[in-house]
Design a protein around this motif. Structure first.
Motif, PDB file in Angstrom:
ATOM      1  N   UNK B  61       0.834  -1.222   0.000  1.00 31.37           N
ATOM      2  CA  UNK B  61       0.000   0.000   0.000  1.00 31.37           C
ATOM      3  C   UNK B  61       0.858   1.258   0.000  1.00 31.37           C
ATOM      4  N   UNK B  62       1.838   1.315   0.908  1.00 31.80           N
ATOM      5  CA  UNK B  62       2.691   2.509   0.999  1.00 31.80           C
ATOM      6  C   UNK B  62       3.415   2.745  -0.330  1.00 31.80           C
ATOM      7  N   UNK B  63       3.876   1.656  -0.908  1.00 34.23           N
ATOM      8  CA  UNK B  63       4.565   1.764  -2.185  1.00 34.23           C
ATOM      9  C   UNK B  63       3.610   2.294  -3.254  1.00 34.23           C
ATOM     10  N   UNK B  64       2.383   1.829  -3.208  1.00 31.02           N
ATOM     11  CA  UNK B  64       1.370   2.277  -4.167  1.00 31.02           C
ATOM     12  C   UNK B  64       1.123   3.779  -4.057  1.00 31.02           C
ATOM     13  N   UNK B  65       1.203   4.316  -2.843  1.00 29.61           N
ATOM     14  CA  UNK B  65       1.029   5.762  -2.673  1.00 29.61           C
ATOM     15  C   UNK B  65       2.146   6.516  -3.398  1.00 29.61           C
ATOM     16  N   UNK B  66       3.348   5.988  -3.276  1.00 27.26           N
ATOM     17  CA  UNK B  66       4.476   6.597  -3.992  1.00 27.26           C
ATOM     18  C   UNK B  66       4.233   6.572  -5.495  1.00 27.26           C
ATOM     19  N   UNK B  67       3.763   5.450  -6.007  1.00 27.31           N
ATOM     20  CA  UNK B  67       3.526   5.331  -7.453  1.00 27.31           C
ATOM     21  C   UNK B  67       2.453   6.321  -7.930  1.00 27.31           C
ATOM     22  N   UNK B  68       1.398   6.492  -7.122  1.00 25.29           N
ATOM     23  CA  UNK B  68       0.340   7.466  -7.486  1.00 25.29           C
ATOM     24  C   UNK B  68       0.948   8.857  -7.723  1.00 25.29           C
ATOM     25  N   UNK B  69       1.752   9.290  -6.755  1.00 29.48           N
ATOM     26  CA  UNK B  69       2.257  10.671  -6.811  1.00 29.48           C
ATOM     27  C   UNK B  69       3.355  10.803  -7.867  1.00 29.48           C
ATOM     28  N   UNK B  70       4.189   9.790  -8.000  1.00 31.32           N
ATOM     29  CA  UNK B  70       5.212   9.833  -9.064  1.00 31.32           C
ATOM     30  C   UNK B  70       4.550   9.923 -10.430  1.00 31.32           C
ATOM     31  N   UNK B  71       3.459   9.207 -10.599  1.00 34.83           N
ATOM     32  CA  UNK B  71       2.759   9.243 -11.883  1.00 34.83           C
ATOM     33  C   UNK B  71       2.359  10.680 -12.240  1.00 34.83           C
ATOM     34  N   UNK B  72       1.926  11.442 -11.229  1.00 34.43           N
ATOM     35  CA  UNK B  72       1.566  12.851 -11.468  1.00 34.43           C
ATOM     36  C   UNK B  72       2.815  13.700 -11.714  1.00 34.43           C
ATOM     37  N   UNK B  73       3.874  13.400 -10.991  1.00 33.45           N
ATOM     38  CA  UNK B  73       5.116  14.172 -11.140  1.00 33.45           C
ATOM     39  C   UNK B  73       5.705  13.999 -12.545  1.00 33.45           C
ATOM     40  N   UNK B  74       5.503  12.820 -13.096  1.00 34.60           N
ATOM     41  CA  UNK B  74       5.991  12.576 -14.449  1.00 34.60           C
ATOM     42  C   UNK B  74       5.354  13.563 -15.429  1.00 34.60           C
ATOM     43  N   UNK B  75       4.048  13.817 -15.209  1.00 39.23           N
ATOM     44  CA  UNK B  75       3.339  14.766 -16.079  1.00 39.23           C
ATOM     45  C   UNK B  75       3.869  16.184 -15.908  1.00 39.23           C
ATOM     46  N   UNK B  76       4.529  16.434 -14.758  1.00 39.45           N
ATOM     47  CA  UNK B  76       5.101  17.768 -14.509  1.00 39.45           C
ATOM     48  C   UNK B  76       6.571  17.838 -14.936  1.00 39.45           C
ATOM     49  N   UNK B  77       7.023  16.798 -15.609  1.00 40.24           N
ATOM     50  CA  UNK B  77       8.378  16.828 -16.174  1.00 40.24           C
ATOM     51  C   UNK B  77       9.474  16.289 -15.274  1.00 40.24           C
ATOM     52  N   UNK B  78       9.101  15.600 -14.190  1.00 39.89           N
ATOM     53  CA  UNK B  78      10.115  15.053 -13.278  1.00 39.89           C
ATOM     54  C   UNK B  78      10.492  13.639 -13.731  1.00 39.89           C
ATOM     55  N   UNK B  79      11.783  13.342 -13.706  1.00 40.48           N
ATOM     56  CA  UNK B  79      12.254  11.998 -14.076  1.00 40.48           C
ATOM     57  C   UNK B  79      12.032  11.063 -12.886  1.00 40.48           C
ATOM     58  N   UNK B  80      10.854  10.486 -12.809  1.00 36.88           N
ATOM     59  CA  UNK B  80      10.494   9.683 -11.636  1.00 36.88           C
ATOM     60  C   UNK B  80      11.147   8.305 -11.654  1.00 36.88           C
ATOM     61  N   UNK B  81      11.439   7.793 -12.845  1.00 39.92           N
ATOM     62  CA  UNK B  81      12.087   6.482 -12.895  1.00 39.92           C
ATOM     63  C   UNK B  81      13.489   6.542 -12.278  1.00 39.92           C
TER      64      UNK B  81
END
Lengths: 136, 268
Positions: B61-81
């Motif tokens: 679950x905690x990891x999933x929260x990170x993935x949710x927010x990273x997914x949005x950050x990617x749209x803002x141009x952040x290299x989340x990978x």
């Protein structure tokens, strides 16, 4: 030395193995052996010794089997989560993989809670069978 | 209630707003993932199968929260990978120049707090209410995609609090009065963490320099004092449910910076 995403999963597997987790395979469930790993969850101050699987009468034995089947279902969904987790790490984060992972982990979460409900069911059966046995 | 301009997916964001937003979102995403890694390390304390399985579900679950927010950050141009790579390949000491993990979720700080399963149960009972209050504010923040994701996260944080109550009750059920007293003594160290979660007060000498900026933009929508009141109400009710009480005279530990009150934007 660098770690890897698999390191976390290996740790999770090792901890669940303490309670009898075995990866998916062709063998039929070994209820006797699995019960040995799980019966400790039914030990209480009033019931320090929990009977072996073979010692259980048909009523609590069926309850124990249902409880263990719930756990097996959780184990299979745990493995599904591992696949989705690896996919995110190897192929990268995107909406499809994030939502697929969400579905996978939610299914696992429900299975774990069902496993807990089955424990409560079996606890109730024990209170009406195993706990009364010495009085008969 | 304070009003502010809101932004949705695809809207052009003012540069300063975007910088502040990305800073807080990176802290949340990186810390959720690091938090999952820390929770996984606590698995060794699980004494019973159901405890082990419930903790395992919490890791995902905690990891999933990170993935949710990273997914949005990617749209803002952040290299989340790249952030995911750094955290997953250096779990014990991720580079602060590459990721923003709150001090409390860094291994060297976290590991000092845990010695037994009772500590694991108490963390979710005593610190998680602070996360519920702190992250709950983002449901009403000015960046709507992040607000929507935090509705999902907030619901699950409540679930983690329920896990803490369940696990604490089980400890006392099996250990009796002796365990209840043992746990009562250990509340303070976690409460210091919980009280420091949402950052320094919004006014006075010790105020955070960044708070006013976040508040003005509507990225943070509640003052630390309001969050503290929410935290104390939740904590009091949950401890009562277990048969424990809120200890008196506990001071906040702001050094753990659980609420990512960074003065300056870090790695982004």
């Amino acid at each position: 030395m660098l770690s890897s995403p698999q390191h976390l999963i290996d740790g999770e597997i090792a901890e669940l193995k303490r309670f009898g987790y075995t990866p998916f395979g062709d063998a039929a469930p070994d209820w006797v052996a699995m019960w040995e790993h799980l019966k400790g969850d039914f030990a209480t101050l009033r019931r320090p010794r929990v009977p072996d699987f073979a010692e259980l009468s048909p009523w609590p034995q069926e309850g124990a089997r249902i409880y263990m089947r719930r756990r097996l279902l959780a184990d299979r969904l745990f493995e599904e989560c591992q696949v989705l987790y690896r996919s995110l790490h190897m192929e990268g984060i995107n909406i499809e993989r994030v939502e697929a992972y969400t579905l996978g982990r939610e299914a696992y979460e429900e299975a774990v809670l069902d496993f807990g409900k089955a424990r409560e069911m079996l606890e109730d059966v024990f209170s009406r069978t195993v706990d009364l046995a010495p009085m008969r | 209630m304070k009003t502010f301009k809101t932004y949705d997916k695809g809207d052009v964001l003012p540069e300063d707003y975007k910088k502040a937003l990305i800073n807080l979102m990176c802290f949340q995403a990186d810390s959720e993932y690091a938090g999952a890694q820390r929770v996984a390390e606590n698995h060794r304390y699980a004494t019973r199968p159901e405890e082990a399985y419930r903790l395992s579900k919490k890791v995902f679950e905690e990891m999933g929260h990170g993935f949710y927010v990273w997914n949005l950050l990617q749209e803002l141009g952040v290299d989340v990978d790249a952030r995911l790579y750094e955290l997953s390949h250096n779990p014990d000491n991720p580079d602060p120049k590459k990721v923003n993990v709150i001090n409390g979720f860094r291994k060297e700080n976290w590991s000092k707090f845990f010695e037994c399963w009772e500590d694991v149960a108490l963390f979710s009972t005593v610190v998680t209410p602070a996360a519920v209050a702190f992250l709950g504010q983002y449901r009403e923040c000015s960046y709507l995609p992040w607000a929507r994701v935090n509705v999902r996260i907030h619901k699950e944080e409540y679930g983690h609090l329920a896990f803490g109550v369940w696990a604490s009750k089980r400890c006392i059920e099996f250990g009796g009065e002796k365990t209840r007293e043992f746990m009562q003594q250990r509340i303070q160290k976690f409460m210091q963490m919980g009280l420091g979660f949402y950052g320094r007060p919004s006014a006075g000498d010790k105020k955070s320099q960044m708070f006013d900026v976040y508040y003005e933009y509507g990225i943070k929508v509640k003052k630390p004092e309001e969050l503290q009141a929410e935290y104390m109400e939740l904590l009091d009710s949950r401890l009562k449910e277990i048969g424990l009480v809120v200890p008196a005279g506990v001071e906040a530990d702001y050094d753990m910076r659980m609420g990512y009150e960074a003065e300056e934007p870090l790695a982004a």
